[in-house]
Enzyme design. Structure first.
Site, mmCIF file in Angstrom:
data_model
loop_
_atom_site.group_PDB
_atom_site.id
_atom_site.type_symbol
_atom_site.label_atom_id
_atom_site.label_comp_id
_atom_site.label_asym_id
_atom_site.label_seq_id
_atom_site.Cartn_x
_atom_site.Cartn_y
_atom_site.Cartn_z
ATOM 1 C CD GLU A 26 -3.068 -1.012 2.219
ATOM 2 O OE1 GLU A 26 -4.134 -1.568 2.002
ATOM 3 O OE2 GLU A 26 -2.842 -0.372 3.263
ATOM 4 C CD GLU A 60 -3.809 -6.083 2.541
ATOM 5 O OE1 GLU A 60 -4.638 -5.406 3.190
ATOM 6 O OE2 GLU A 60 -2.588 -5.909 2.619
HETATM 7 C C1 BG6 Z 1 -4.430 -2.913 4.785
HETATM 8 C C2 BG6 Z 1 -3.079 -3.351 5.267
HETATM 9 O O1 BG6 Z 1 -4.499 -1.539 4.886
HETATM 10 O O2 BG6 Z 1 -5.554 -3.292 5.469
HETATM 11 C C3 BG6 Z 1 -3.082 -4.445 6.293
HETATM 12 O O3 BG6 Z 1 -2.229 -3.691 4.202
HETATM 13 C C4 BG6 Z 1 -4.256 -4.227 7.229
HETATM 14 O O4 BG6 Z 1 -1.839 -4.461 6.946
HETATM 15 C C5 BG6 Z 1 -5.535 -4.325 6.430
HETATM 16 O O5 BG6 Z 1 -4.281 -5.095 8.314
HETATM 17 C C6 BG6 Z 1 -6.799 -4.200 7.232
HETATM 18 O O6 BG6 Z 1 -6.736 -3.073 8.033
HETATM 19 P P1 BG6 Z 1 -6.989 -3.138 9.596
HETATM 20 O O7 BG6 Z 1 -6.671 -1.804 10.083
HETATM 21 O O8 BG6 Z 1 -8.408 -3.519 9.749
HETATM 22 O O9 BG6 Z 1 -6.060 -4.193 10.096
#
Ligand code: BG6
Length: 480
Positions: free
Chosen positions: A181, A378
């Site tokens: 990211e 993701e």
């Molecule tokens: C992304 C990141 O922004 O979202 C991860 O690459 C992160 O590291 C994921 O865990 C989900 O976000 P969060 O804050 O719910 O863990």
């Protein structure tokens, strides 16, 4: 329902700092993630003007220190991934396991050995490793002593790190990503760039300089990788949040176009097309900067041009809407960025607006723009799970979210998009990045651990585990 292509990379994604634990084992040094306190105030605390990365265990808890102890459970966890039928597993390599302070010239063999074991375990289970070189876990020393990525020295340190791990693992690992990211620094440069207010995070010049240094470092990693293996695939990784103009007011349309350029596309434009886009001028001018204010060399620009990435990895959780006239005051939270509330969408418990159609739009926008393979690395729903007395979680809400996003991917494939794979986030429950909570869970596998660090760490498949197993088995959803 359309067929996903043969060889589609179904899997799951994690990051070292959020699951490994073992933060002082095997010669590992500290990373910036080790200095992030747990809890909803995490971002508020690290955004204080005097925050200087001090770890104060009397005052705060640090859930990343223990993670879910993947360091000692990796065999069991990879076996569970294999049981689900994973074709690939995306994880990151903790830089401070390999170079404890980030600026050494010789790597820590125990750290390298750990990832030998993880990679071999994946391969023994027919799981293709997909490695993120840097995922929000800069060695702490590089943030404290060098001021994070705004310092050009970091290009050299990253190059040494990337060369070390690529040389060691490239024969076994085909898929890589250079920075997680990378564009998230637009809103929050702490995790991606190791910049806090006391080292200049609030001065946009530093953020742009840090990006430039990362772009060059990324191009160097692509170069090294391709010299090692012909068919290697190195991607960028961006946080993509599909963005809509709130209404047909041309002012909002223009603002949305510029928001897309500045947030969703800027970093990818450089990494994929190999050059700064024309709108860089406008973007920098908004902060009273010009390109000449940045420290760049002709050699840098040539490297960017010569070594673009091979594919575009991106995270997708939510969409946002842009309204600039001030007529809408209802706002929502989001993945490192919020915005005005979109009346057509519902939000997760953490206020992230759920929008599967936005994923189909994202895939089309990215593919139209770049014509390079895409990889959704993701996606997922952070939710509070309530296990029964046998620790079984009936997470239909998660299944529902994932199902709709898989349908959206299938739609995009029908649209002609070249999609390589799908690795839902936090395939096993882990520490959340934005709030340091365990209670914000994404996994197919429940981990018995709470926000205070209590629990047996035992792993339990959730209902979604069996559902996803079926999806992978059929290379897609079986019925609508
Ligand atoms: C992304 C990141 O922004 O979202 C991860 O690459 C992160 O590291 C994921 O865990 C989900 O976000 P969060 O804050 O719910 O863990």
């Amino acid at each position: 329902m359309s067929e996903f292509p043969e060889g589609f990379l179904w899997g799951g994604a994690t990051a070292a700092n959020q699951l490994e634990g073992g933060y002082q084992e095997g010669g590992r040094g500290l990373s910036i993630a080790d200095a992030l306190p747990g809890g909803k105030d995490r971002f508020k605390i690290v955004s204080q003007p005097d925050f200087d990365w001090t770890i104060d265990t009397d005052k705060y808890t640090y859930p990343n220190h223990e993670g879910i102890d993947f360091y000692h459970h990796y065999k069991e966890d990879i076996a569970l991934f294999a049981e689900m039928g994973f074709k690939c597993y995306r994880f990151s390599i903790a830089w401070s396991r390999i170079f404890p302070n980030g600026d050494e010239t010789q790597p820590n063999e125990a750290g390298l050995k750990f990832y030998d074991d993880v990679i071999d375990e994946c391969l023994a289970n027919n799981i293709e490793p997909v490695i993120t070189i840097s995922h929000y876990e800069l060695p702490l020393n590089l943030a404290k002593r060098y001021g994070g990525w705004k310092n050009r020295y970091l290009i050299e340190f990253y190059e040494t790190f990337a060369r070390t791990i690529l040389t060691r693992y490239a024969s076994k690992v085909k898929y890589w990503m250079t920075f997680n990211e990378i564009n998230s620094a637009a809103h929050f440069p702490v995790m991606g760039q190791g910049l806090v207010p006391s080292t200049g995070a609030n001065d946009k010049k530093n953020v742009f300089q840090a990006w430039h240094n990362q772009f060059v470092a990324s191009a160097k990693a692509v170069k090294i990788a391709h010299e090692l293996r012909d068919d290697i695939q190195v991607g960028c990784m961006i946080l993509y949040a599909t963005s809509y103009a709130y209404d047909s007011n041309p002012v909002n349309q223009l603002a949305n176009l510029q928001h897309n350029q500045d947030f969703n596309f800027f970093c990818a434009d450089v990494q994929v097309r190999g050059a700064y886009p024309t709108y860089t001028k406008r973007l920098l001018a908004e902060y009273n900067l010009t390109f000449d204010d940045l420290e760049t060399t002709d050699g840098d620009l040539a490297l960017l041009q010569q070594y673009p990435v091979d594919y575009i990895g991106f995270s997708y959780y939510m969409s946002s809407a842009v309204e600039t006239t001030g007529s809408v005051t209802d706002t929502v939270a989001g993945n490192l960025m919020g915005g005005v509330k979109n009346p057509f969408l519902k939000a997760s418990d953490w206020g992230w607006q759920i929008d599967p159609t936005g994923l189909r739009i994202a895939l089309n926008e990215l593919y139209d723009r770049y014509q390079k393979p895409l990889f959704v690395v993701e996606n997922g729903l952070g939710a509070i799970d309530k296990p029964d007395k046998n620790f079984y979680v009936e997470d239909d809400y998660r299944i529902d979210y994932l199902k709709q996003h898989i349908e959206a991917m299938a739609g995009a494939i029908d649209d002609g998009v070249d999609l390589m794979g799908y690795t839902p986030w936090g395939c096993i429950d882990l520490v959340s990045a934005s709030t340091g909570e365990m209670s914000k869970r994404y996994g197919f596998i429940y981990v018995d651990l709470d926000d205070q660090g209590h629990g047996t760490l035992a792993r339990y498949p959730k209902k979604s585990f069996y559902w996803y197993q079926d999806v992978i088995k059929h290379n897609g959803l079986t019925k609508k």
